[in-house]
Scaffold this motif. Structure first.
Motif, PDB file in Angstrom:
ATOM      1  N   ALA A 173      79.740  -6.692 -29.805  1.00 42.50           N
ATOM      2  CA  ALA A 173      79.336  -6.436 -28.356  1.00 42.50           C
ATOM      3  C   ALA A 173      79.327  -4.898 -28.245  1.00 42.50           C
ATOM      4  O   ALA A 173      79.032  -4.447 -27.335  1.00 42.50           O
ATOM      5  CB  ALA A 173      80.165  -7.060 -27.062  1.00 42.50           C
ATOM      6  N   TYR A 174      79.622  -4.319 -29.240  1.00 43.70           N
ATOM      7  CA  TYR A 174      79.985  -2.762 -29.195  1.00 43.70           C
ATOM      8  C   TYR A 174      79.093  -2.269 -30.452  1.00 43.70           C
ATOM      9  O   TYR A 174      79.257  -2.449 -31.806  1.00 43.70           O
ATOM     10  CB  TYR A 174      81.448  -2.427 -29.353  1.00 43.70           C
ATOM     11  CG  TYR A 174      82.459  -3.169 -28.325  1.00 43.70           C
ATOM     12  CD1 TYR A 174      82.523  -2.483 -27.101  1.00 43.70           C
ATOM     13  CD2 TYR A 174      83.298  -4.132 -28.734  1.00 43.70           C
ATOM     14  CE1 TYR A 174      83.200  -3.288 -26.168  1.00 43.70           C
ATOM     15  CE2 TYR A 174      83.967  -4.812 -27.787  1.00 43.70           C
ATOM     16  CZ  TYR A 174      84.160  -4.235 -26.445  1.00 43.70           C
ATOM     17  OH  TYR A 174      84.724  -4.649 -25.567  1.00 43.70           O
ATOM     18  N   SER A 180      74.334  -2.561 -32.616  1.00 49.60           N
ATOM     19  CA  SER A 180      73.956  -3.393 -31.429  1.00 49.60           C
ATOM     20  C   SER A 180      72.997  -4.710 -32.112  1.00 49.60           C
ATOM     21  O   SER A 180      72.829  -4.646 -33.274  1.00 49.60           O
ATOM     22  CB  SER A 180      72.916  -2.630 -30.603  1.00 49.60           C
ATOM     23  OG  SER A 180      71.428  -2.545 -31.293  1.00 49.60           O
ATOM     24  N   LEU A 181      72.612  -5.694 -31.074  1.00 46.94           N
ATOM     25  CA  LEU A 181      72.141  -6.620 -31.868  1.00 46.94           C
ATOM     26  C   LEU A 181      70.489  -6.263 -32.538  1.00 46.94           C
ATOM     27  O   LEU A 181      69.755  -7.276 -33.272  1.00 46.94           O
ATOM     28  CB  LEU A 181      71.582  -7.876 -30.738  1.00 46.94           C
ATOM     29  CG  LEU A 181      73.049  -8.582 -30.276  1.00 46.94           C
ATOM     30  CD1 LEU A 181      72.523  -9.468 -29.255  1.00 46.94           C
ATOM     31  CD2 LEU A 181      73.827  -9.001 -31.407  1.00 46.94           C
ATOM     32  N   ALA A 208      65.103  -1.582 -23.696  1.00 46.19           N
ATOM     33  CA  ALA A 208      66.071  -2.672 -24.048  1.00 46.19           C
ATOM     34  C   ALA A 208      66.976  -2.190 -22.803  1.00 46.19           C
ATOM     35  O   ALA A 208      67.266  -1.186 -22.340  1.00 46.19           O
ATOM     36  CB  ALA A 208      66.929  -2.586 -25.366  1.00 46.19           C
ATOM     37  N   ASP A 209      67.821  -3.333 -22.308  1.00 41.96           N
ATOM     38  CA  ASP A 209      68.610  -3.239 -21.368  1.00 41.96           C
ATOM     39  C   ASP A 209      69.809  -4.132 -21.404  1.00 41.96           C
ATOM     40  O   ASP A 209      69.643  -5.212 -21.988  1.00 41.96           O
ATOM     41  CB  ASP A 209      68.099  -3.346 -20.000  1.00 41.96           C
ATOM     42  CG  ASP A 209      68.965  -2.567 -18.688  1.00 41.96           C
ATOM     43  OD1 ASP A 209      69.800  -2.028 -19.080  1.00 41.96           O
ATOM     44  OD2 ASP A 209      68.269  -2.528 -17.669  1.00 41.96           O
ATOM     45  N   LEU A 210      70.999  -3.921 -20.927  1.00 40.79           N
ATOM     46  CA  LEU A 210      71.958  -4.971 -20.509  1.00 40.79           C
ATOM     47  C   LEU A 210      71.899  -5.473 -18.963  1.00 40.79           C
ATOM     48  O   LEU A 210      71.860  -4.935 -17.971  1.00 40.79           O
ATOM     49  CB  LEU A 210      73.287  -4.319 -20.624  1.00 40.79           C
ATOM     50  CG  LEU A 210      74.514  -5.181 -20.525  1.00 40.79           C
ATOM     51  CD1 LEU A 210      74.674  -6.179 -21.752  1.00 40.79           C
ATOM     52  CD2 LEU A 210      75.721  -4.329 -20.232  1.00 40.79           C
ATOM     53  N   GLN A 211      71.306  -6.823 -18.821  1.00 38.08           N
ATOM     54  CA  GLN A 211      70.839  -7.448 -17.753  1.00 38.08           C
ATOM     55  C   GLN A 211      71.556  -8.752 -17.431  1.00 38.08           C
ATOM     56  O   GLN A 211      71.532  -9.072 -16.127  1.00 38.08           O
ATOM     57  CB  GLN A 211      69.160  -7.656 -17.828  1.00 38.08           C
ATOM     58  CG  GLN A 211      68.465  -6.744 -18.290  1.00 38.08           C
ATOM     59  CD  GLN A 211      66.924  -7.006 -17.631  1.00 38.08           C
ATOM     60  OE1 GLN A 211      66.766  -7.461 -16.514  1.00 38.08           O
ATOM     61  NE2 GLN A 211      65.975  -6.267 -18.286  1.00 38.08           N
ATOM     62  N   ASN A 212      72.378  -9.073 -18.148  1.00 39.90           N
ATOM     63  CA  ASN A 212      73.235 -10.260 -17.912  1.00 39.90           C
ATOM     64  C   ASN A 212      74.726 -10.316 -17.959  1.00 39.90           C
ATOM     65  O   ASN A 212      75.470 -10.902 -17.442  1.00 39.90           O
ATOM     66  CB  ASN A 212      72.550 -11.717 -18.420  1.00 39.90           C
ATOM     67  CG  ASN A 212      73.210 -13.026 -18.115  1.00 39.90           C
ATOM     68  OD1 ASN A 212      73.192 -13.325 -16.969  1.00 39.90           O
ATOM     69  ND2 ASN A 212      73.823 -13.568 -18.858  1.00 39.90           N
ATOM     70  N   PRO A 272      72.563  -3.831 -25.531  1.00 44.89           N
ATOM     71  CA  PRO A 272      71.721  -4.416 -24.752  1.00 44.89           C
ATOM     72  C   PRO A 272      71.626  -6.139 -25.097  1.00 44.89           C
ATOM     73  O   PRO A 272      71.908  -6.509 -26.184  1.00 44.89           O
ATOM     74  CB  PRO A 272      70.333  -3.897 -25.056  1.00 44.89           C
ATOM     75  CG  PRO A 272      70.363  -3.119 -26.366  1.00 44.89           C
ATOM     76  CD  PRO A 272      71.899  -3.014 -26.698  1.00 44.89           C
ATOM     77  N   ASP A 273      71.138  -6.612 -24.181  1.00 41.50           N
ATOM     78  CA  ASP A 273      71.039  -8.235 -24.160  1.00 41.50           C
ATOM     79  C   ASP A 273      69.498  -8.622 -24.074  1.00 41.50           C
ATOM     80  O   ASP A 273      69.195  -9.809 -24.217  1.00 41.50           O
ATOM     81  CB  ASP A 273      71.890  -8.972 -23.233  1.00 41.50           C
ATOM     82  CG  ASP A 273      71.505  -8.671 -21.828  1.00 41.50           C
ATOM     83  OD1 ASP A 273      70.550  -8.204 -21.317  1.00 41.50           O
ATOM     84  OD2 ASP A 273      72.686  -9.070 -20.975  1.00 41.50           O
ATOM     85  N   THR A 274      68.684  -7.803 -23.599  1.00 43.32           N
ATOM     86  CA  THR A 274      67.284  -8.151 -23.345  1.00 43.32           C
ATOM     87  C   THR A 274      66.523  -6.863 -24.026  1.00 43.32           C
ATOM     88  O   THR A 274      66.602  -5.754 -23.615  1.00 43.32           O
ATOM     89  CB  THR A 274      66.959  -7.974 -22.197  1.00 43.32           C
ATOM     90  OG1 THR A 274      67.858  -8.901 -21.383  1.00 43.32           O
ATOM     91  CG2 THR A 274      65.606  -8.477 -21.713  1.00 43.32           C
ATOM     92  N   MET A 275      65.706  -7.152 -25.142  1.00 50.15           N
ATOM     93  CA  MET A 275      65.042  -6.109 -26.072  1.00 50.15           C
ATOM     94  C   MET A 275      63.591  -6.481 -26.223  1.00 50.15           C
ATOM     95  O   MET A 275      63.180  -7.812 -26.505  1.00 50.15           O
ATOM     96  CB  MET A 275      65.666  -6.258 -27.437  1.00 50.15           C
ATOM     97  CG  MET A 275      67.264  -5.678 -27.210  1.00 50.15           C
ATOM     98  SD  MET A 275      68.278  -6.427 -28.381  1.00 50.15           S
ATOM     99  CE  MET A 275      68.827  -7.809 -27.633  1.00 50.15           C
ATOM    100  N   VAL A 276      62.977  -5.540 -26.280  1.00 46.65           N
ATOM    101  CA  VAL A 276      61.406  -5.450 -26.590  1.00 46.65           C
ATOM    102  C   VAL A 276      61.108  -4.380 -27.465  1.00 46.65           C
ATOM    103  O   VAL A 276      61.549  -3.251 -27.246  1.00 46.65           O
ATOM    104  CB  VAL A 276      60.420  -5.715 -25.497  1.00 46.65           C
ATOM    105  CG1 VAL A 276      60.366  -7.016 -24.797  1.00 46.65           C
ATOM    106  CG2 VAL A 276      60.428  -4.618 -24.447  1.00 46.65           C
ATOM    107  N   VAL A 277      60.023  -4.650 -28.780  1.00 47.67           N
ATOM    108  CA  VAL A 277      60.011  -3.731 -29.604  1.00 47.67           C
ATOM    109  C   VAL A 277      58.426  -3.676 -29.964  1.00 47.67           C
ATOM    110  O   VAL A 277      57.939  -4.787 -30.027  1.00 47.67           O
ATOM    111  CB  VAL A 277      60.974  -3.756 -30.881  1.00 47.67           C
ATOM    112  CG1 VAL A 277      60.589  -2.691 -31.833  1.00 47.67           C
ATOM    113  CG2 VAL A 277      62.209  -4.084 -30.420  1.00 47.67           C
TER     114      VAL A 277
END
Length: 425
Positions: A173-174, A180-181, A208-212, A272-277
């Motif tokens: 998580a760090y 990151s993932l 990407a963002d941390l949304q949840n 982030p937990d939500t990512m688009v590339v």
């Protein structure tokens, strides 16, 4: 036949099972476990018992190398530590297998590549997804030119609330630990793309963002086991209900302070937990990729769009309904010319991790005279390119800029590799 004597470095879940107990169970005629390295002595002792070995335990690789002379080191420690261990092993004159990702930064990639070149030893990166039967069949179809020249790819990966949340409970998580993932998890996916397309990523842009998870959570506690919100938290994890994890982590946490049931809503989580590339490849293939970590389903959707047709698959790994124990690849032709317009290619799910991919990878590495006709065995260049793609994606998401892979590591992007020069733009 002479066995390869190996040292297991790190006894977490993957090390204890995939490269410990399971490796000895299926490949004992090819390998011999001669040492286990684990800085937490209680975890090391319990892992050794689970593996069923009497190999000596060591607290670090240097003390192990001072007494043992293995042929091979298998690295299963947290991602940010891989480079030090890999370099030390190579410099001692032994080969290495490392869990993915190979490492987490450009500087660490350079260290590993330099040590491998300097010592003449070999590093294998465990990209087991390449060996999954469905992935291999897709590679065969692409190599055969069934859809002509590939022009674009749609690739979307879904982690459910069991698997996805688990990354946010642990050290992953760090960013300093996992990159990151984008690096830790997506390194598998970026490597698959590089391998499928037989080309290097050239330019990367991302959101990407941390949304949840993390600070977006409604409440938090010190850890699940001690949390006052356990009765109302959808992500509550009772480690006592998993005897394997409980044995490997709970009592050993009193030594190193590492809890396997960390709160997924810790405020200092920074990945982030939500990512688009979006990725452009050297052979001018354009890729749309995404990764979501809190879905009710697990699996992925993958489609290759070509000048003569399309290859498409929706692979189900977990979902709240029953699916056949098989994958169906759709081969859809633009101009059938007497052939089937839609060909359904069924690939059964085999036993073992990644539908048999783990076993096939271990066969390739350890059994003699294995033919690698699809180029599945991955080395440091493949490991580096997948990590660079992840680093570029994370950088783009934080800066808002398109990241050129060649600017991150020009010596690798222009090294004359057949991958980087095939079908130049």
């Amino acid at each position: 036949m002479e066995k390869r004597r190996f040292a297991l470095i790190g006894t977490g879940n993957r090390g204890t099972t995939m490269w410990g107990k399971d490796l000895l169970a299926g490949w004992r005629e090819h390998v011999d476990l001669t040492a286990i390295v684990e800085k937490n002595p209680l975890r090391g002792e319990r892992a050794r018992n689970m593996i069923g070995s009497n190999a000596p335990l060591y607290a670090n690789i240097d003390s192990m190398l001072a007494e043992q002379k293995p042929d091979l080191a298998i690295v299963c420690t947290p991602d940010q530590t891989h480079d030090d261990i890999i370099v030390r092993a190579l410099e001692s004159g032994i080969d290495v297998i490392t869990e993915k990702p190979m490492t987490t930064s450009v500087e660490k990639i350079r260290r590993i590549l330099d040590a491998e070149k300097r010592t003449g030893r070999r590093v294998d990166v465990s990209f087991n997804y390449r060996y999954a039967p469905t992935a291999a069949r897709i590679k065969e179809l692409l190599n055969a030119g069934e859809i002509g020249r590939v022009t674009s790819v749609d690739f979307h990966w879904y982690l459910n609330t069991k698997h996805g949340a688990d990354y946010f409970r642990r050290w992953h998580a760090y960013t300093e630990n996992s990159g990151s993932l984008f690096v830790h998890k997506a390194t598998h996916h970026f490597d698959l793309l590089n391998w499928y397309l037989d080309s290097d990523p050239e330019a990367v842009t991302s959101f990407a963002d941390l949304q949840n998870y993390g600070r977006k959570g409604p409440f938090r506690g010190p850890r699940c086991k001690l949390c006052p919100h356990a009765h109302e938290c959808d992500y509550y994890f009772d480690i006592e209900k998993d005897p394997f994890l409980d044995q490997l982590y709970e009592d050993p946490s009193k030594i190193d302070g590492y809890f396997r049931d960390g709160c997924v809503f810790r405020e200092d989580i920074d990945i982030p937990d939500t990512m688009v590339v979006s990725i452009r490849y050297r052979n001018n293939v354009h890729v749309s990729y995404s990764l979501n970590t809190f879905q009710p389903i697990e699996g992925h959707h993958l489609a290759f769009n070509g000048t003569k047709g399309r290859i498409e698959i929706r692979q189900y790994e977990a979902q709240p309904w029953e699916e056949p124990k098989e994958d169906t690849i759709l081969l859809i032709r633009n101009f059938p010319n007497g052939r089937q317009a839609v060909e359904r290619i069924v690939v059964p799910h085999f036993t073992g991790g990644h539908y048999g991919g783990d076993d096939r990878m271990r066969n390739m590495i350890f059994k003699p005279d294995m033919e690698d006709r699809l180029g599945q065995r991955a080395g440091t260049r493949a490991g580096a390119m997948s990590v660079l793609c992840g680093i570029a994606a994370l950088t783009s998401s934080r800066t808002g800029k398109v990241v050129d892979i060649a600017e991150l590591m020009p010596e690798l992007a222009n090294d004359g590799s057949p991958n980087s020069l095939r079908t130049p733009r």
